[in-house]
Design an enzyme around this catalytic site. Structure first.
Site, PDB file in Angstrom:
ATOM      1  N   CYS A 215     -40.847 -17.501  65.596  1.00  0.00           N
ATOM      2  CA  CYS A 215     -40.611 -19.344  65.571  1.00  0.00           C
ATOM      3  C   CYS A 215     -39.299 -19.103  65.540  1.00  0.00           C
ATOM      4  O   CYS A 215     -38.721 -20.911  65.524  1.00  0.00           O
ATOM      5  CB  CYS A 215     -41.269 -19.739  64.835  1.00  0.00           C
TER       6      CYS A 215
ATOM      7  N   HIS B 104     -39.233 -26.942  64.070  1.00  0.00           N
ATOM      8  CA  HIS B 104     -40.300 -25.915  64.821  1.00  0.00           C
ATOM      9  C   HIS B 104     -41.929 -26.481  64.536  1.00  0.00           C
ATOM     10  O   HIS B 104     -42.017 -26.674  63.324  1.00  0.00           O
ATOM     11  CB  HIS B 104     -40.554 -24.459  63.453  1.00  0.00           C
TER      12      HIS B 104
ATOM     13  N   ASN C  68     -48.438 -24.780  69.410  1.00  0.00           N
ATOM     14  CA  ASN C  68     -47.091 -23.582  69.015  1.00  0.00           C
ATOM     15  C   ASN C  68     -47.293 -23.211  69.862  1.00  0.00           C
ATOM     16  O   ASN C  68     -47.392 -21.992  69.740  1.00  0.00           O
ATOM     17  CB  ASN C  68     -47.341 -23.064  67.327  1.00  0.00           C
TER      18      ASN C  68
HETATM   19  C1  LIG Z   1     -53.911 -21.576  60.111  1.00  0.00           C
HETATM   20  C2  LIG Z   1     -54.268 -22.738  59.589  1.00  0.00           C
HETATM   21  C3  LIG Z   1     -54.068 -23.666  60.153  1.00  0.00           C
HETATM   22  C4  LIG Z   1     -55.943 -22.381  58.722  1.00  0.00           C
HETATM   23  O1  LIG Z   1     -55.399 -24.308  58.067  1.00  0.00           O
HETATM   24  P1  LIG Z   1     -56.042 -23.803  56.770  1.00  0.00           P
HETATM   25  O2  LIG Z   1     -56.291 -24.955  55.835  1.00  0.00           O
HETATM   26  O3  LIG Z   1     -54.965 -22.668  56.053  1.00  0.00           O
HETATM   27  O4  LIG Z   1     -57.329 -23.190  56.547  1.00  0.00           O
HETATM   28  P2  LIG Z   1     -58.633 -21.670  56.264  1.00  0.00           P
HETATM   29  O5  LIG Z   1     -57.342 -20.567  56.860  1.00  0.00           O
HETATM   30  O6  LIG Z   1     -58.165 -21.631  54.546  1.00  0.00           O
HETATM   31  O7  LIG Z   1     -59.745 -21.876  56.452  1.00  0.00           O
HETATM   32  C5  LIG Z   1     -60.074 -22.331  56.136  1.00  0.00           C
HETATM   33  C6  LIG Z   1     -62.306 -22.850  56.695  1.00  0.00           C
HETATM   34  O8  LIG Z   1     -61.792 -23.182  58.278  1.00  0.00           O
HETATM   35  C7  LIG Z   1     -62.633 -21.844  58.963  1.00  0.00           C
HETATM   36  N1  LIG Z   1     -61.298 -21.929  60.099  1.00  0.00           N
HETATM   37  C8  LIG Z   1     -60.597 -20.767  61.056  1.00  0.00           C
HETATM   38  N2  LIG Z   1     -60.447 -21.224  61.724  1.00  0.00           N
HETATM   39  C9  LIG Z   1     -61.126 -22.715  62.246  1.00  0.00           C
HETATM   40  C10 LIG Z   1     -61.330 -22.876  63.953  1.00  0.00           C
HETATM   41  N3  LIG Z   1     -60.208 -22.932  64.757  1.00  0.00           N
HETATM   42  N4  LIG Z   1     -62.243 -23.974  64.418  1.00  0.00           N
HETATM   43  C11 LIG Z   1     -63.234 -23.899  62.688  1.00  0.00           C
HETATM   44  N5  LIG Z   1     -62.776 -23.122  61.811  1.00  0.00           N
HETATM   45  C12 LIG Z   1     -61.708 -22.795  60.999  1.00  0.00           C
HETATM   46  C13 LIG Z   1     -61.923 -20.605  57.926  1.00  0.00           C
HETATM   47  O9  LIG Z   1     -62.785 -19.225  58.545  1.00  0.00           O
HETATM   48  C14 LIG Z   1     -62.642 -21.176  56.516  1.00  0.00           C
HETATM   49  O10 LIG Z   1     -63.510 -21.266  56.444  1.00  0.00           O
HETATM   50  P3  LIG Z   1     -64.587 -20.789  55.151  1.00  0.00           P
HETATM   51  O11 LIG Z   1     -63.515 -21.659  54.555  1.00  0.00           O
HETATM   52  O12 LIG Z   1     -65.443 -21.083  55.905  1.00  0.00           O
HETATM   53  O13 LIG Z   1     -64.152 -19.572  54.766  1.00  0.00           O
HETATM   54  C15 LIG Z   1     -52.803 -23.192  58.415  1.00  0.00           C
HETATM   55  O14 LIG Z   1     -52.972 -21.586  57.599  1.00  0.00           O
HETATM   56  C16 LIG Z   1     -51.754 -22.987  59.171  1.00  0.00           C
HETATM   57  O15 LIG Z   1     -50.951 -23.175  60.304  1.00  0.00           O
HETATM   58  N6  LIG Z   1     -50.728 -21.472  58.687  1.00  0.00           N
HETATM   59  C17 LIG Z   1     -49.761 -21.626  58.913  1.00  0.00           C
HETATM   60  C18 LIG Z   1     -49.767 -20.639  60.051  1.00  0.00           C
HETATM   61  C19 LIG Z   1     -48.474 -20.842  60.914  1.00  0.00           C
HETATM   62  O16 LIG Z   1     -47.512 -21.620  61.285  1.00  0.00           O
HETATM   63  N7  LIG Z   1     -47.831 -19.932  61.664  1.00  0.00           N
HETATM   64  C20 LIG Z   1     -46.869 -20.186  62.873  1.00  0.00           C
HETATM   65  C21 LIG Z   1     -45.733 -19.772  61.913  1.00  0.00           C
HETATM   66  S1  LIG Z   1     -44.322 -19.813  63.044  1.00  0.00           S
END
Ligand SMILES: CC(C)(COP(=O)(O)OP(=O)(O)OC[C@H]1O[C@@H](n2cnc3c(N)ncnc32)[C@H](O)[C@@H]1OP(=O)(O)O)[C@@H](O)C(=O)NCCC(=O)NCCS
Length: 332
Positions: free
Chosen positions: A116, A257, A287
């Site tokens: 990224c 980004h 993204n």
């Molecule tokens: C991926 C991301 C959006 C997840 O958001 P989060 O708030 O951390 O969510 P979590 O991973 O803690 O998941 C929370 C809950 O949602 C659920 N969940 C995950 N993806 C889901 C989806 N697409 N739809 C519905 N529920 C979802 C999980 O299973 C979890 O359920 P649980 O509480 O029953 O276990 C976030 O972590 C993120 O943006 N991370 C950085 C990603 C990134 O920038 N990557 C590229 C870097 S360049």
């Protein structure tokens, strides 16, 4: 003493494939829903290629757009740098395939893998060839077909990404105060375990087993990546400003980004930036990895916020971990 020869962006081209995939479309394939995706990421829809469309195709389209904007021919390009994590093949370089597609007969080039942060790294590398006097026309491309490495059964990753390409032309600036003013880049390999594609390289060459285990897809632990990105995006932006004797007050536009709206907002808060100075287009593209920054730059040009003389901070955090920021005075 002679003035420093700076690199400036003189044109920008973009391409996203026509097919739009909404959150509702994804909810038909995996256990997710529109509200969750919007609330946690800010994404509403993203564009995706028809299967089999390679990154070089998107990149070539973006360069075509760029050449039209600048009114020059492909054979004037001297260097092509392609930032991507989804090259057409491991080799030859996607830059070679782009060069062939656009008939840039005088150009050499190479690919750069910075995830990224790839576009900012490529921009910085490209700028060196302008600043040194080696070249006068360098094309820097950020392009990714993330849909080719996404597991559409993994809801934690498949909702995040989209496909797209952006390209900029770097040329020398006669005015030392305009163009790329500085950069701040870091890598932290200890973060590699949280966001990676396990198979297909020399560590885990393709085999029936790697395919069965779905190791050719993006693997991510979202929370550590999120926490790291929130911390580093603001930090690296401040660093690039400080190195150039500036603060958040000097910034006209923050183009980060586009991985998650919450990461962008938190970085903007840390810089003390008003919402009006923050470019956000994640809602329509998701993204797109190396393409997010040029795509967001294009939107800022379209909406009139990016004009000649504006001070722009670019920032990115990505797989690796890779971290980058570029400071620039916009040239046109
Ligand atoms: C991926 C991301 C959006 C997840 O958001 P989060 O708030 O951390 O969510 P979590 O991973 O803690 O998941 C929370 C809950 O949602 C659920 N969940 C995950 N993806 C889901 C989806 N697409 N739809 C519905 N529920 C979802 C999980 O299973 C979890 O359920 P649980 O509480 O029953 O276990 C976030 O972590 C993120 O943006 N991370 C950085 C990603 C990134 O920038 N990557 C590229 C870097 S360049």
């Amino acid at each position: 003493m002679n003035a420093k020869r700076r690199a400036k962006i003189t044109a920008l081209g973009r391409y996203v494939p026509p097919k739009v995939v909404t959150n509702y479309d994804l909810a038909k394939r995996v256990d997710t829903n529109h509200d969750w995706i919007v609330e946690r990421t800010g994404i509403i829809e993203r564009h995706m290629v028809e299967p089999g469309t390679p990154t070089s195709e998107l990149a070539a389209q973006a360069v075509g757009d760029l050449l039209r904007q600048r009114g020059i021919e492909a054979n004037e390009i001297e260097l092509i740098i392609v930032a991507t994590v989804t090259p057409d093949m491991l080799f030859p370089a996607t830059a070679c395939r782009v060069q062939d597609k656009i008939h840039a007969k005088r150009a050499w080039g190479f690919d750069l893998s910075g995830a990224c942060s790839g576009f900012l790294y490529a921009l910085t590398v490209g700028a060196q060839f302008i600043e040194s006097g080696a070249h006068d026309k360098v094309v820097v491309i950020g392009a990714d077909v993330m849909s080719s490495i996404i597991n559409f059964e993994d809801r934690s990753t498949c909702v995040l990404f989209g496909d797209g390409a952006g390209a900029v032309l770097l040329e020398p600036s006669e005015d030392e105060s305009v163009g790329i003013l500085g950069y701040a880049h870091e890598i932290d390999g200890s973060g590699g375990q949280f966001l990676y594609m396990p198979a297909g390289g020399s560590l885990n060459p393709a085999s029936h087993e790697t395919v069965d285990k779905k190791m050719h897809y993006v693997h991510q632990e979202g929370q550590p990546v999120f926490k790291y990105a929130v911390r580093k995006m603001g930090e690296i932006s401040r660093t690039v400003l400080e190195r150039n004797g500036m603060t958040g007050d000097d910034v006209d536009l923050f183009i980060a980004h586009q991985a998650n709206l919450r990461i962008i907002s938190s970085a903007a808060d840390k810089l003390g930036l008003d919402e009006s100075k923050v470019v956000k287009n994640i809602h329509k593209f998701g993204n797109t990895t190396a393409a997010t920054i040029p795509l967001a730059t294009g939107d800022a040009i379209d909406d009139g916020r990016l004009q000649k003389g504006k001070l722009v901070v670019y920032a990115a955090v990505g797989a690796g971990y890779t971290v980058g920021a570029v400071l620039m005075r916009w040239a046109y």
